[in-house]
Design a protein around this motif. Structure first.
Motif, PDB file in Angstrom:
ATOM      1  N   ALA A  14     -15.307  12.832  12.807  1.00 29.74           N
ATOM      2  CA  ALA A  14     -15.066  11.389  12.789  1.00 29.74           C
ATOM      3  C   ALA A  14     -13.613  11.151  13.169  1.00 29.74           C
ATOM      4  O   ALA A  14     -12.706  11.591  12.464  1.00 29.74           O
ATOM      5  CB  ALA A  14     -15.367  10.816  11.417  1.00 29.74           C
ATOM      6  N   ARG A  15     -13.415  10.478  14.314  1.00 28.78           N
ATOM      7  CA  ARG A  15     -12.061  10.187  14.789  1.00 28.78           C
ATOM      8  C   ARG A  15     -12.005   8.754  15.284  1.00 28.78           C
ATOM      9  O   ARG A  15     -12.829   8.344  16.105  1.00 28.78           O
ATOM     10  CB  ARG A  15     -11.679  11.093  15.947  1.00 28.78           C
ATOM     11  N   GLY A  16     -11.036   8.006  14.833  1.00 30.90           N
ATOM     12  CA  GLY A  16     -10.867   6.637  15.302  1.00 30.90           C
ATOM     13  C   GLY A  16     -12.150   5.840  15.155  1.00 30.90           C
ATOM     14  O   GLY A  16     -12.694   5.711  14.064  1.00 30.90           O
ATOM     15  N   VAL A  19     -17.851   8.813  16.129  1.00 34.68           N
ATOM     16  CA  VAL A  19     -18.414   9.806  15.214  1.00 34.68           C
ATOM     17  C   VAL A  19     -19.307  10.738  16.017  1.00 34.68           C
ATOM     18  O   VAL A  19     -20.143  10.284  16.798  1.00 34.68           O
ATOM     19  CB  VAL A  19     -19.240   9.128  14.091  1.00 34.68           C
ATOM     20  N   ARG A  20     -19.134  12.041  15.853  1.00 39.68           N
ATOM     21  CA  ARG A  20     -20.016  13.031  16.476  1.00 39.68           C
ATOM     22  C   ARG A  20     -21.010  13.494  15.430  1.00 39.68           C
ATOM     23  O   ARG A  20     -20.626  13.812  14.311  1.00 39.68           O
ATOM     24  CB  ARG A  20     -19.218  14.227  16.986  1.00 39.68           C
ATOM     25  N   ILE A  21     -22.272  13.513  15.819  1.00 37.02           N
ATOM     26  CA  ILE A  21     -23.295  13.972  14.886  1.00 37.02           C
ATOM     27  C   ILE A  21     -24.034  15.157  15.491  1.00 37.02           C
ATOM     28  O   ILE A  21     -24.088  15.337  16.696  1.00 37.02           O
ATOM     29  CB  ILE A  21     -24.303  12.867  14.517  1.00 37.02           C
ATOM     30  N   GLY A  22     -24.606  15.960  14.630  1.00 37.04           N
ATOM     31  CA  GLY A  22     -25.451  17.067  15.044  1.00 37.04           C
ATOM     32  C   GLY A  22     -26.840  16.820  14.489  1.00 37.04           C
ATOM     33  O   GLY A  22     -26.991  16.321  13.372  1.00 37.04           O
TER      34      GLY A  22
END
Length: 67
Positions: A14-16, A19-22
């Motif tokens: 989670a940046r700025g 959100v990256r999810i897998g």
């Protein structure tokens, strides 16, 4: 997060404002982003409408030539 018995969703980063999810799911389950599916659907509809417009233009030309 667990969806059903066999789909696991994990937050990877989670940046700025992103959100990256897998997603871990069985191979038989299709996973697609909603916005991508919508964009492809809209593009296909536009292409179909353009193709229909081309057919109409062809019919008008033939009609004007008496064919």
């Amino acid at each position: 997060m667990l969806i059903g018995d066999d789909i696991v969703v994990t937050i990877l980063d989670a940046r700025g404002d992103g959100v990256r999810i897998g997603i871990d799911a069985p191979r038989g389950i299709r996973i697609q982003r909603d916005e991508v599916v919508k964009a492809v659907t809209e593009a296909n509809q536009e292409a179909t409408e353009r193709a229909a417009g081309t057919d109409d233009a062809e019919a008008l030309i033939k009609k004007s030539l008496g064919l």
